[in-house]
Design a protein around this motif. Sequence first.
Motif, PDB file in Angstrom:
ATOM      1  N   PHE A 130     -64.272  45.014-101.276  1.00  0.00           N
ATOM      2  CA  PHE A 130     -62.767  44.898-100.991  1.00  0.00           C
ATOM      3  C   PHE A 130     -61.807  44.141-101.632  1.00  0.00           C
ATOM      4  CE2 PHE A 130     -64.366  41.129 -98.700  1.00  0.00           C
ATOM      5  CZ  PHE A 130     -63.826  40.410 -99.077  1.00  0.00           C
ATOM      6  N   ALA A 131     -60.608  44.640-101.666  1.00  0.00           N
ATOM      7  CA  ALA A 131     -59.649  44.038-102.519  1.00  0.00           C
ATOM      8  C   ALA A 131     -59.182  42.739-101.890  1.00  0.00           C
ATOM      9  CB  ALA A 131     -58.229  45.000-102.576  1.00  0.00           C
ATOM     10  N   ASN A 165     -56.881  41.007 -97.969  1.00  0.00           N
ATOM     11  CA  ASN A 165     -57.285  40.455 -96.700  1.00  0.00           C
ATOM     12  C   ASN A 165     -57.139  38.966 -96.976  1.00  0.00           C
ATOM     13  OD1 ASN A 165     -59.824  42.443 -95.852  1.00  0.00           O
ATOM     14  ND2 ASN A 165     -59.191  42.885 -98.109  1.00  0.00           N
ATOM     15  N   VAL A 166     -57.306  38.593 -95.334  1.00  0.00           N
ATOM     16  CA  VAL A 166     -57.221  37.021 -95.148  1.00  0.00           C
ATOM     17  C   VAL A 166     -58.253  36.276 -95.451  1.00  0.00           C
ATOM     18  CG1 VAL A 166     -56.598  35.376 -93.222  1.00  0.00           C
ATOM     19  CG2 VAL A 166     -55.379  37.417 -93.167  1.00  0.00           C
ATOM     20  N   ILE A 167     -58.174  34.992 -96.303  1.00  0.00           N
ATOM     21  CA  ILE A 167     -59.232  34.448 -96.832  1.00  0.00           C
ATOM     22  C   ILE A 167     -59.252  32.821 -96.204  1.00  0.00           C
ATOM     23  CG2 ILE A 167     -58.190  33.537 -98.925  1.00  0.00           C
ATOM     24  CD1 ILE A 167     -60.999  34.221-100.182  1.00  0.00           C
ATOM     25  N   ILE A 168     -57.906  32.603 -95.884  1.00  0.00           N
ATOM     26  CA  ILE A 168     -58.010  31.048 -95.142  1.00  0.00           C
ATOM     27  C   ILE A 168     -57.033  31.516 -93.941  1.00  0.00           C
ATOM     28  CG2 ILE A 168     -58.027  29.972 -97.403  1.00  0.00           C
ATOM     29  CD1 ILE A 168     -54.995  29.488 -97.177  1.00  0.00           C
ATOM     30  N   GLY A 169     -57.152  30.436 -93.016  1.00  0.00           N
ATOM     31  CA  GLY A 169     -56.632  30.409 -91.764  1.00  0.00           C
ATOM     32  C   GLY A 169     -55.184  29.847 -91.745  1.00  0.00           C
ATOM     33  N   VAL A 218     -50.083  28.670-104.510  1.00  0.00           N
ATOM     34  CA  VAL A 218     -50.167  30.036-104.768  1.00  0.00           C
ATOM     35  C   VAL A 218     -50.930  30.759-103.779  1.00  0.00           C
ATOM     36  CG1 VAL A 218     -50.480  31.991-106.546  1.00  0.00           C
ATOM     37  CG2 VAL A 218     -49.828  29.716-107.298  1.00  0.00           C
ATOM     38  N   VAL A 219     -50.570  31.988-103.492  1.00  0.00           N
ATOM     39  CA  VAL A 219     -51.172  32.637-102.345  1.00  0.00           C
ATOM     40  C   VAL A 219     -50.882  34.074-102.643  1.00  0.00           C
ATOM     41  CG1 VAL A 219     -49.375  32.566-100.404  1.00  0.00           C
ATOM     42  CG2 VAL A 219     -51.922  32.714-100.057  1.00  0.00           C
ATOM     43  N   GLU A 220     -51.470  34.941-101.987  1.00  0.00           N
ATOM     44  CA  GLU A 220     -51.546  36.533-102.331  1.00  0.00           C
ATOM     45  C   GLU A 220     -50.966  37.248-101.038  1.00  0.00           C
ATOM     46  OE1 GLU A 220     -54.718  37.827-104.399  1.00  0.00           O
ATOM     47  OE2 GLU A 220     -54.672  36.818-105.858  1.00  0.00           O
ATOM     48  N   GLY A 221     -50.310  36.710-100.183  1.00  0.00           N
ATOM     49  CA  GLY A 221     -49.757  37.080 -98.825  1.00  0.00           C
ATOM     50  C   GLY A 221     -49.812  36.133 -97.578  1.00  0.00           C
TER      51      GLY A 221
END
Length: 389
Positions: free
Chosen positions: A215-216, A220-224, A256-259
């Motif tokens: 997946f991209a 997708n959520v990777i941390i809470g 830095v975060v992607e969303g």
Amino acid sequence: MLRVCNLNTCPFGICTQNETLRKRFSGKPEYVINYLKYVAQDLREIMARLGFHTVDEMVGRSDRLKQRESAANWKAAEVDLDRLLFRPYTDTEVGHRCLHRQKHNIGETLDMSKLVRMCKPALDCKKTIRARLRIQNTNRVTGTILGSEITRRYGEEGLPEDTIKLSFVGSAGQSFGAFIPKGLTLSLEGDANDYLGKGLSGGRLMVFPSREVSFAAEANVIIGNVACFGATGGEVYINGQAGERFCVRNSGATAVVEGIGNHGCEYMTGGRAVILGKIGRNFAAGMSGGVAYVLDMQPELCNRDLVELEKLEDAAEQDEVKAIVERHLEFTGSPLAKRLLDTWEDTVQRFTKVIPREYKAMMLNIARFKAEGHSDAEARRLAFMEGNG
């Protein structure tokens, strides 16, 4: 009432060190002492009427409480507290108060059982440590006790950068990397629960999915939730999305975060947040300091009571943001970061700079005083005094 206790501008002269404002407060320490003595005396009299000699004797004695028969509010009048006030035993030693210390099993945590011992050469002699370990979501506050050992030995200065680099694989529990100081770097191949990097104080955190995923990551959520809450320094790089309340009360970290979800950068007072994806609603609510750089921002999702939205036009600032994205690529291997850097001339035009109005004015004043030849510390002092003039 005025909600300026944190600004050193209390007009009543209470929450301030400003000598001019302090003159407005006519109280004396003796008044507070006298007040507390009367509070203690009132408590003694109430206890005497109830038949108690000590406060400890009152704990758990719900049988000495009763619900008011007439309540002013109709909702309160409908509440039945009988079950809460019911006392099943007459023996006060049976389950009505804390009788035994709670077992937190701190000695069984990943830090105490393995990490502190493994990193002893770094703690004692500043020797470089590298290790790769498995982690699961029952491993909470991983790195925190190790970080406290660094701080006990070396104080605010911490260790040299990357003295300890620990790579984890799996799903981290709550508060992964909370409070970690300078010299400690934790990377996670997998995902993490809430409060990642809470109180981060100089350390570095990286989270990215397995290189084998199909997946991209940026979708997708990777941390809470509540990542980087109250962080005061350090760096965080997230190859994926975060939940709600990202960087709430951040005061010095670069993240830095992607969303992200709703309420991002709420009450932020310093540091930098680079958002390479969508934001949720109520972004920047109560934000009084620091700067956020948002890619393809939707202005309607931003709470603009305290902040301004600007284009990223300053060349030096553009270079700073680019350097941050380059580090994001270096540390996480983010495909999104690579695509953005490959087309940087177009990418940089897509950023919106979110900056609090008062913070911006203060930064301009500091820059002006520095241009006049003052040191950084003196320029900040002068700008503060001018702002509170």
